[in-house]
Design a protein around this motif. Sequence first.
Motif, short mmCIF file in Angstrom:
data_model
loop_
_atom_site.label_atom_id
_atom_site.label_comp_id
_atom_site.label_asym_id
_atom_site.label_seq_id
_atom_site.Cartn_x
_atom_site.Cartn_y
_atom_site.Cartn_z
N GLY A 1 60.12 -30.94 98.24
CA GLY A 1 59.35 -31.58 97.18
C GLY A 1 59.50 -33.08 97.23
O GLY A 1 59.67 -33.67 98.31
N ALA A 2 59.46 -33.72 96.06
CA ALA A 2 59.45 -35.19 95.99
C ALA A 2 60.68 -35.76 95.31
O ALA A 2 60.75 -36.98 95.11
CB ALA A 2 58.20 -35.64 95.25
N HIS A 3 61.67 -34.92 94.97
CA HIS A 3 62.80 -35.39 94.17
C HIS A 3 64.07 -35.47 95.01
O HIS A 3 64.31 -34.64 95.90
CB HIS A 3 63.03 -34.46 92.97
CG HIS A 3 61.81 -34.26 92.14
ND1 HIS A 3 61.42 -35.16 91.17
CD2 HIS A 3 60.87 -33.27 92.15
CE1 HIS A 3 60.30 -34.73 90.61
NE2 HIS A 3 59.95 -33.60 91.18
N ARG A 4 64.89 -36.46 94.71
CA ARG A 4 66.13 -36.65 95.45
C ARG A 4 67.07 -35.48 95.22
O ARG A 4 67.14 -34.91 94.14
CB ARG A 4 66.81 -37.95 95.01
CG ARG A 4 65.99 -39.19 95.27
CD ARG A 4 66.69 -40.43 94.76
NE ARG A 4 67.96 -40.66 95.45
CZ ARG A 4 68.80 -41.67 95.17
NH1 ARG A 4 68.51 -42.51 94.20
NH2 ARG A 4 69.91 -41.82 95.84
N SER A 5 67.83 -35.15 96.26
CA SER A 5 68.81 -34.07 96.16
C SER A 5 70.06 -34.46 96.94
O SER A 5 70.10 -35.50 97.60
CB SER A 5 68.23 -32.77 96.71
OG SER A 5 68.18 -32.80 98.13
N ARG A 6 71.07 -33.61 96.85
CA ARG A 6 72.30 -33.82 97.63
C ARG A 6 72.49 -32.70 98.65
O ARG A 6 73.61 -32.46 99.11
CB ARG A 6 73.51 -33.86 96.68
CG ARG A 6 73.49 -35.02 95.70
CD ARG A 6 74.84 -35.17 95.02
NE ARG A 6 74.83 -36.23 94.03
CZ ARG A 6 74.64 -36.05 92.73
NH1 ARG A 6 74.42 -34.82 92.27
NH2 ARG A 6 74.65 -37.05 91.88
N SER A 7 71.42 -32.02 98.98
CA SER A 7 71.51 -30.91 99.91
C SER A 7 70.62 -31.17 101.12
O SER A 7 69.79 -32.07 101.12
CB SER A 7 71.11 -29.60 99.22
OG SER A 7 69.77 -29.69 98.74
N GLY A 8 70.80 -30.34 102.13
CA GLY A 8 70.02 -30.49 103.35
C GLY A 8 70.68 -31.45 104.32
O GLY A 8 71.56 -32.24 103.95
#
Length: 281
Positions: free
Chosen positions: A21-28
């Motif tokens: 999507g378009a939102h920041r995350s701490r995964s991947g």
Amino acid sequence: MTRIRELHYRVGGAATGLFPGAHRSRSGDAGFEFRGHAALQDAPDARRLDLHASLRDPFGNWMVRLHSERKSIPVSVVADLSASMGFEGAQRKLDVLADFTESLAWSAWRMGDSFGFVGCDERVRREFTQPQTRIRGAGIALAQRLRTLQPGGRSAAALREAHRHLPRQRALVFLVSDFHLELDALAAVLDSLAPHDIVPVLLWQPAEFALSATRGLAQVREPESGAQQWLWWRPALRERWQAAHDARREALLSLFRRRRLAPLFIEGAFDADALTRHFLA
């Protein structure tokens, strides 16, 4: 056809979804935002080898760079559909809700997020309950039904049950109402939605609180029950009316502040740019 206005929103923390999507995350590991380093045996992708970090590692491990991926989030509307939402000033509240829903659903689809809707009065209205979906036109059909609704519910008590219809994953939830309910009941609704990121959206019409004549006989109506009463307007009563309105607004703001919520007031027509500015403030 009227062009649907796109709006932009964001969440305060990192997104935890599984879909891109378009939102920041701490995964991947293979995104574009640098997060840190890991040993090659823990993240086996030789394409991301960092020679400088490997040379600095005291244990002599080969180190690779980790880049967080952008993720999607669930976006939901929990809406008050009680009788007071049928009030019509310059705009009808339900028409404003329909415009808001249509714009939000379209924007969620554009950002790769799922969209859901839970409409409540004295009960959760099944015909106005939309499970989370990524269908492109989900908000258009829902908005059309809202524009034709003649609300008759005498309360919005079922808002306390809306959380049962929301996703388990932390979602961005817009609680849309005129908030003409007891503060204790509102506090219970906010507590039930606490696992999610909540944005209270207050739909008010200036005509709700404006008094036309300076003095004279006027008929007032309680929007939920439909009870009517005749009052003799005079300057002193007008001042008390305005003071009560100001006190109510301050009480709502105080309740939201205690829960660290930033409410959005829509006093008139829906403005997508105003909602975008709300998130950028």
